[in-house]
Design an enzyme around this catalytic site. Structure first.
Site, PDB file in Angstrom:
ATOM      1  N   ASP A   1       1.054 -12.638   7.431  1.00 49.78           N
ATOM      2  CA  ASP A   1      -0.324 -12.648   6.935  1.00 49.78           C
ATOM      3  C   ASP A   1      -1.267 -13.098   8.052  1.00 49.78           C
ATOM      4  OD1 ASP A   1      -2.722 -13.064   5.642  1.00 49.78           O
ATOM      5  OD2 ASP A   1      -1.828 -14.090   3.920  1.00 49.78           O
ATOM      6  N   GLY A   2      -2.182 -12.224   8.444  1.00 51.15           N
ATOM      7  CA  GLY A   2      -3.142 -12.567   9.492  1.00 51.15           C
ATOM      8  C   GLY A   2      -4.044 -13.720   9.102  1.00 51.15           C
TER       9      GLY A   2
ATOM     10  N   ASP B   1      -7.791  -4.781  13.603  1.00 46.26           N
ATOM     11  CA  ASP B   1      -7.669  -3.351  13.301  1.00 46.26           C
ATOM     12  C   ASP B   1      -7.152  -3.232  11.882  1.00 46.26           C
ATOM     13  OD1 ASP B   1      -7.451  -0.624  13.341  1.00 46.26           O
ATOM     14  OD2 ASP B   1      -5.634  -0.575  14.542  1.00 46.26           O
ATOM     15  N   SER B   2      -8.070  -3.239  10.945  1.00 48.31           N
ATOM     16  CA  SER B   2      -7.693  -3.267   9.535  1.00 48.31           C
ATOM     17  C   SER B   2      -8.203  -2.030   8.815  1.00 48.31           C
ATOM     18  CB  SER B   2      -8.287  -4.516   8.862  1.00 48.31           C
ATOM     19  OG  SER B   2      -9.698  -4.382   8.772  1.00 48.31           O
ATOM     20  N   THR B   3      -7.748  -1.884   7.577  1.00 55.92           N
ATOM     21  CA  THR B   3      -8.334  -0.892   6.694  1.00 55.92           C
ATOM     22  C   THR B   3      -9.728  -1.369   6.296  1.00 55.92           C
ATOM     23  OG1 THR B   3      -7.313  -1.990   4.802  1.00 55.92           O
ATOM     24  CG2 THR B   3      -6.080  -0.198   5.813  1.00 55.92           C
ATOM     25  N   ASP B   4     -10.439  -0.583   5.505  1.00 51.89           N
ATOM     26  CA  ASP B   4     -11.754  -0.997   5.016  1.00 51.89           C
ATOM     27  C   ASP B   4     -11.607  -2.207   4.109  1.00 51.89           C
ATOM     28  OD1 ASP B   4     -13.611   0.955   6.157  1.00 51.89           O
ATOM     29  OD2 ASP B   4     -12.447   2.431   5.050  1.00 51.89           O
TER      30      ASP B   4
ATOM     31  N   GLU C   1       0.901  -8.239  11.764  1.00 50.39           N
ATOM     32  CA  GLU C   1       0.740  -7.127  10.812  1.00 50.39           C
ATOM     33  C   GLU C   1       1.414  -7.504   9.501  1.00 50.39           C
ATOM     34  OE1 GLU C   1       0.335  -4.212   8.463  1.00 50.39           O
ATOM     35  OE2 GLU C   1      -0.565  -3.806  10.439  1.00 50.39           O
TER      36      GLU C   1
ATOM     37  N   ASP D   1       0.511   0.450  13.852  1.00 54.28           N
ATOM     38  CA  ASP D   1       1.033   1.602  14.588  1.00 54.28           C
ATOM     39  C   ASP D   1       1.366   1.265  16.037  1.00 54.28           C
ATOM     40  OD1 ASP D   1      -1.504   2.261  16.285  1.00 54.28           O
ATOM     41  OD2 ASP D   1      -2.245   2.160  14.226  1.00 54.28           O
TER      42      ASP D   1
ATOM     43  N   GLN E   1       0.826  -1.206   0.000  1.00 52.68           N
ATOM     44  CA  GLN E   1       0.000   0.000   0.000  1.00 52.68           C
ATOM     45  C   GLN E   1       0.865   1.263   0.000  1.00 52.68           C
ATOM     46  OE1 GLN E   1      -2.190  -0.592   3.684  1.00 52.68           O
ATOM     47  NE2 GLN E   1      -0.317  -1.334   4.617  1.00 52.68           N
TER      48      GLN E   1
END
Length: 290
Positions: free
Chosen positions: A139-140, A158-161, A107, A87, A32
């Site tokens: 990789d989760g 806690d991920s992105t969309d 992560e 983070d 990303q």
């Protein structure tokens, strides 16, 4: 002097702009686009693929609610799995619970961790070096697929969309494996977007989780930089119905865990967060399986 502005275009017809007072890092990882910059009002800001993930000014709202609510709903969470959260803020809040024996964080993007350590050190504090923490760059999906049955009490996603790198964390197979690796009273929580603009995210996620969990619900948090109103945090449980614990019970659990000096979460806010306005509640399953 003219300064750069970054436009967050998460929605088709609605944008917010953030002024870049000092660009600290701008790079493209294997997964990303990453930008870390300073803003006069928000402090340091982390954006992934052009979408705000965290700011120093309001990170406490999201991090406290994403962490303290599921752990204290469970009441005796000793093993916690964190997916994403590069983070380090969720890891920090999990480790504030003295009752947690082990926190595993997975992560996928190591660059997010490295840049957060360098430019956002206050977000995670000392969490990175805690002996109770295991941080895995990986990789989760693969991790939950291979984890042993019943190996965690709480899973925090806690991920992105559900687009790009975060899309695979909203699938049937992911939730099925999460249910398998959770203990008998296990709880999973993940962000489900801003329902004023992303109602389908909450609705679709709730339908998927209801296939594998007895109880599916959601609660809200008001995060200023997540534009569009309340952010919903979807929660699913194998044991007790989320949001039904008395305030006094939550307070006692927090005291036992050593949770204090919070800036958003309180036992009263915890309970109130499950009281949803109809426009949000209508996107949840109408009844529990049991």
């Amino acid at each position: 002097m003219s300064r750069e502005w970054i436009s967050e275009g998460l929605y088709e017809g609605w944008r917010q702009e953030l002024r870049v007072d000092r660009m600290l890092a701008r790079t493209k990882s294997a997964f990303q686009d990453i930008a870390v910059f300073e803003n006069v009002d928000l402090g340091r800001v982390l954006m992934l693929d052009g979408v705000v993930q965290i700011t120093e000014r309001d990170e406490f709202v999201y991090q406290e609610m994403l962490t303290h609510v599921p752990l204290l709903e469970h009441g005796d969470a000793r093993r916690v799995l964190i997916i994403g959260a590069g983070d380090g803020g969720v890891l920090r809040r999990v480790l504030e619970h003295a009752t947690v024996e082990k926190a595993v964080m997975v992560e996928i993007d190591g660059d997010v961790i490295d840049l957060s350590k360098k430019f956002l050190p206050a977000i995670a504090g000392d969490a990175w070096t805690s002996p109770r923490a295991e941080v895995i760059v990986g990789d989760g999906i693969e991790y939950v697929t291979n984890a042993a049955d019943g190996s965690f009490d709480v899973i925090i996603v806690d991920s992105t969309d559900p687009i790009g790198v975060g899309e695979v964390l909203f699938t049937d197979s992911f939730y099925e494996n999460c249910a398998r690796i959770l203990s008998a009273r296990g709880i999973i929580v993940n962000q489900c977007g801003v329902p004023f603009m992303q109602a389908d995210e909450l609705r679709d996620t709730s339908v998927r989780r209801a296939r594998f969990f007895d109880h599916v619900s959601a609660y809200v948090a008001a995060v200023p930089t997540y534009v569009g109103g309340f952010m919903t945090l979807g929660v699913a449980a194998k044991g007790c119905v989320p949001g039904r614990q008395a305030v006094d019970v939550i307070r006692a659990r927090a005291e036992k865990a050593g949770i204090k000096d919070t800036r958003y979460w309180t036992p009263e806010m915890h309970a109130a967060a499950f009281v949803l306005p109809p426009y949000i509640a209508r996107n949840l399953p109408q009844a529990d399986k049991k």
